[in-house]
Design a protein around this motif. Structure first.
Motif, PDB file in Angstrom:
ATOM      1  N   ALA A 237      28.184  -7.432 -17.209  1.00  0.00           N
ATOM      2  CA  ALA A 237      27.111  -7.167 -16.795  1.00  0.00           C
ATOM      3  C   ALA A 237      26.118  -8.545 -17.025  1.00  0.00           C
ATOM      4  O   ALA A 237      25.022  -9.033 -16.968  1.00  0.00           O
TER       5      ALA A 237
ATOM      6  N   ILE B 174      24.608 -11.669 -16.320  1.00  0.00           N
ATOM      7  CA  ILE B 174      23.144 -12.123 -15.422  1.00  0.00           C
ATOM      8  C   ILE B 174      21.865 -11.971 -16.561  1.00  0.00           C
ATOM      9  O   ILE B 174      21.542 -12.634 -16.209  1.00  0.00           O
TER      10      ILE B 174
ATOM     11  N   CYS C   4      25.047 -15.246 -10.755  1.00  0.00           N
ATOM     12  CA  CYS C   4      25.476 -14.371  -9.329  1.00  0.00           C
ATOM     13  C   CYS C   4      26.688 -14.986  -8.388  1.00  0.00           C
ATOM     14  O   CYS C   4      27.246 -14.608  -8.449  1.00  0.00           O
TER      15      CYS C   4
ATOM     16  N   PHE D 231      28.233  -8.531  -7.760  1.00  0.00           N
ATOM     17  CA  PHE D 231      26.780  -9.599  -9.012  1.00  0.00           C
ATOM     18  C   PHE D 231      25.674  -9.808  -7.645  1.00  0.00           C
ATOM     19  O   PHE D 231      24.810 -10.038  -7.639  1.00  0.00           O
TER      20      PHE D 231
ATOM     21  N   ALA E 241      23.260  -7.544  -7.786  1.00  0.00           N
ATOM     22  CA  ALA E 241      22.527  -7.418  -8.754  1.00  0.00           C
ATOM     23  C   ALA E 241      21.716  -8.626  -8.720  1.00  0.00           C
ATOM     24  O   ALA E 241      20.069  -9.102  -9.488  1.00  0.00           O
ATOM     25  N   LEU E 242      21.400  -9.997  -7.502  1.00  0.00           N
ATOM     26  CA  LEU E 242      20.566 -10.862  -7.342  1.00  0.00           C
ATOM     27  C   LEU E 242      19.166 -10.528  -7.268  1.00  0.00           C
ATOM     28  O   LEU E 242      18.347 -10.733  -7.664  1.00  0.00           O
TER      29      LEU E 242
END
Length: 429
Positions: A30, A33, A55, A327, A330-331
């Motif tokens: 991660a 990002i 992402c 992912f 995660a935006l």
């Protein structure tokens, strides 16, 4: 439905195990990002748009790998490739980031063609293992140099080109602490060690007033500043040949090595030593690279951190699909990614450098005709600030040393051809 799609029982796994494996893999990778938007922002790209592109490209790559190839392998914009994009192609060679995105797109299309027509095996088998090792290690040194530079530990010096910065400064001290913390956490087997280290250093910077609070969650920023902004027309200039080749070459070998390594860890390789559904896995990787360029990020590739998920029991593409979903979630953490300072990611760059340099142990240092080109490749990447130049000079030195040492027959046709192309590039570019 999941059983039919991923053949869970056939691979000795279940939904719960695959979900845990996917989350484990995501935590180990991660950090991209945070690192990728910061690195590509140095090339002049919109940081928020790159965050979204990172992402989305990772999610799309993971979904293709999971649903099409059914491998527990996650994808995201690759470390080293993003450094070459920013510091090699844009800042080093003076190309626009739009042209660099065009080069990434074209390299992905070529990679796709090589995968479809099964030329990949011939290319990989014809390139000496020592050169492959040297390229990986050289990229590692390049990343380490960038990390030291971004943190201010290494600075420019008019007399000696480089020198030691103010290592007692706050940012330099935090960068060093981040590296020490990363190594300690990884050694202790803590999942998500790199990401934890980045967040801890950012938190300390926030407490000490060096980082401005920007929030944790929000709606994703617009991807418009980078979407479909690639310039393909200028990619076909003579000077861009080595750039496209470097993107293709690094992605090709990085992907091949990761696929084999993860498949071995998951016991997915057949008795004859072949990897099932290899063409589909390569197609997933190459497609993700081209799609990522369209979205606005550097080359997307398979992540060796996928072995963490395999170690947690992941055996099918459901693991990759779970990573893709993570992912997408995660935006909504773009404010957090925007707060991450460059020195907080320096430790991650140094840690990745260590991983990439570990392969040097396999080099036959007793054979100077093999060892010397490795050293040339390793040193010239950071010293010329270009992965492409390091690859080109590594190939030329390998062919020249073998020829003058009376071992010209050891050099494959592809190495001779590539070396000649690189020589012509320097003579006429």
């Amino acid at each position: 439905m999941l059983e039919k799609l991923f053949k869970l029982s056939e691979n000795g796994t279940n939904v719960r195990t695959e979900i845990i494996a996917g989350i484990t893999t995501f935590l180990t990778m991660a950090y991209i990002i945070f690192v990728n938007p910061a690195m590509l922002a140095d090339a002049g790209m919109d940081k928020g748009a790159v965050f979204v592109a990172t992402c989305l490209a990772a999610a799309i790559g993971c979904f293709i790998m999971g649903f099409v190839a059914n491998y527990p392998i996650a994808l995201a914009p690759g470390m080293g490739l993003n450094a070459f994009f920013t510091y090699g192609v844009v800042l080093g060679m003076g190309h626009s980031w739009q042209v660099a995105l065009g080069a990434v797109f074209v390299s992905g299309i070529i990679f796709m063609a090589l995968s479809i027509f099964k030329v990949r095996e011939w290319i990989i088998n014809s390139i000496p293992m020592s050169l492959r090792t040297g390229i990986s290690a050289g990229i590692g040194l390049f990343l380490a140099f960038i990390g030291l530079q971004n943190s201010g530990i290494v600075v420019d010096n008019p007399a000696t080109l480089v020198g030691l910065g103010n290592i007692t400064g706050l940012q330099q001290a935090l960068a060093a602490l981040g590296f020490f913390l990363t190594i300690a956490l990884v050694y202790r087997g803590v999942r998500g060690a790199v990401m934890i280290s980045i967040l801890v250093i950012t938190g300390i910077g926030l407490i000490l007033g060096d980082v401005q609070w920007g929030g944790i969650m929000s709606t994703p920023p617009s991807i418009a500043p980078t979407l479909m902004e690639m310039n393909i027309a200028d990619v076909f200039e003579v000077g861009m040949i080595s750039v496209v080749f470097a993107f293709l070459f690094v992605d090709l070998f990085d992907t091949a090595g990761t696929l084999v390594g993860v498949a071995q860890k998951a016991d997915l390789i057949k008795e004859d030593g072949k990897l099932p559904r290899l063409s589909k896995a390569l197609l997933a990787d190459s497609t993700a690279t081209s799609v990522g360029a369209v979205l606005g990020t550097s080359s997307t590739t398979s992540y060796v951190e996928s072995t963490a998920g395999v170690a947690a029991g992941g055996r099918t593409g459901l693991t990759a699909v779970v990573v893709g979903v993570m992912f997408l979630l995660a935006l909504f953490f773009s404010p957090l990614a925007g707060m991450i300072p460059a020195y907080a990611t320096a430790g991650a760059l140094f840690y990745v450098a260590i991983l990439m340099m570990s392969g040097l142990v396999s080099v036959d240092w007793r054979d100077l005709t093999e060892a010397a080109p490795v050293v040339v490749t390793c040193l010239l990447m950071p010293l010329t600030y270009s992965i492409a130049e390091g690859i080109a000079l590594g190939f030329i030195s390998y062919a020249a040393i073998k020829l003058l040492s009376g071992k010209g027959r050891d050099v494959s046709i592809s190495v001779w051809v590539l070396s000649a192309v690189f020589v012509l590039k320097y003579l006429f570019a």
